[in-house]
Design an enzyme around this catalytic site. Structure first.
Site, PDB file in Angstrom:
ATOM      1  N   SER A  60       0.796  -1.227   0.000  1.00  0.00           N
ATOM      2  CA  SER A  60       0.000   0.000   0.000  1.00  0.00           C
ATOM      3  C   SER A  60       0.832   1.282   0.000  1.00  0.00           C
ATOM      4  CB  SER A  60      -0.978   0.016   1.181  1.00  0.00           C
ATOM      5  OG  SER A  60      -0.278   0.177   2.391  1.00  0.00           O
TER       6      SER A  60
ATOM      7  N   LYS B  20       0.887   4.644   7.143  1.00  0.00           N
ATOM      8  CA  LYS B  20       0.115   5.456   6.199  1.00  0.00           C
ATOM      9  C   LYS B  20       0.487   6.927   6.350  1.00  0.00           C
ATOM     10  CE  LYS B  20      -2.683   2.295   4.383  1.00  0.00           C
ATOM     11  NZ  LYS B  20      -1.818   1.174   4.727  1.00  0.00           N
TER      12      LYS B  20
END
Length: 197
Positions: free
Chosen positions: A114, A151
């Protein structure tokens, strides 16, 4: 022996000061410094600690190199477990003493795709432990007490967005209520990436 005097002078210590720290006479230390006698390994190790250098440097076998501080590389992080108690330590990374003086650090192995292309599966990130980060920071976030995720953070009045760098993955949004109830917890800010080949 070769670098004893240099390091002692850097710290503004006398031969007697060092002798006191080692629990030996000033004459015995002076003999080490002049190369008349060879210090045993445990004494060399103590001197390396006093001077904050390696034994090899003290003996002139390598260029000056400050000793680093080892921090654990974790495979995963879970809620409520202090970093020091985590058993899932897969490796150790070294950070400088200067860096370590600025806070508590741990390292985490990146898993998944990701955050590609910047962070690849298997890379290790160095994380400064803190409970808040600014918008735009890359952070380690724990959602619902499960494994931590890495993230990019974007804060809004309504909540928090966890943004992947890989456009094939979707941004996750958590409302202020979800942040409280799930919970969504910031574990730390990513301050360094150490790529693995």
């Amino acid at each position: 022996m070769i670098n004893f005097k240099t390091e002692r002078n850097k710290k503004n210590l006398s031969q007697q000061d060092i002798a006191n720290m080692l629990g030996i006479t000033q004459q015995a230390y002076a003999n080490y410094e002049r190369g008349v006698r060879q210090a045993d390994y445990s004494t060399l190790q103590k001197l390396a600690d006093i001077f904050n250098v390696t034994v090899d440097y003290l003996l002139g076998r390598e260029a000056e190199k400050k000793k680093g501080i080892k921090i654990p590389v974790l495979g995963k992080v879970q809620a409520g477990i202090p970093i020091a108690a985590v058993e899932d330590i897969i490796d150790y990374e070294e950070i400088t003493e200067e860096m370590a003086s600025k806070g508590e650090y741990f390292a985490l192995q990146v898993r998944g795709e990701s955050m590609e292309p910047r962070f690849l599966d298997g890379d290790v990130v160095i994380v400064l432990k803190q409970t808040t980060v600014e918008s735009g920071d890359i952070a380690i976030v724990l959602v619902n007490g499960n494994d931590a995720t890495i993230k990019k953070i974007k804060r809004t009045d309504e909540g928090i967005m966890l943004i992947p760098l890989n456009s094939a993955f979707e941004t996750m949004f958590y409302s202020n209520e979800q942040i409280e109830n799930l919970p969504v917890t910031i574990l730390g800010k990513v301050v360094e990436l150490r790529g693995k080949f």
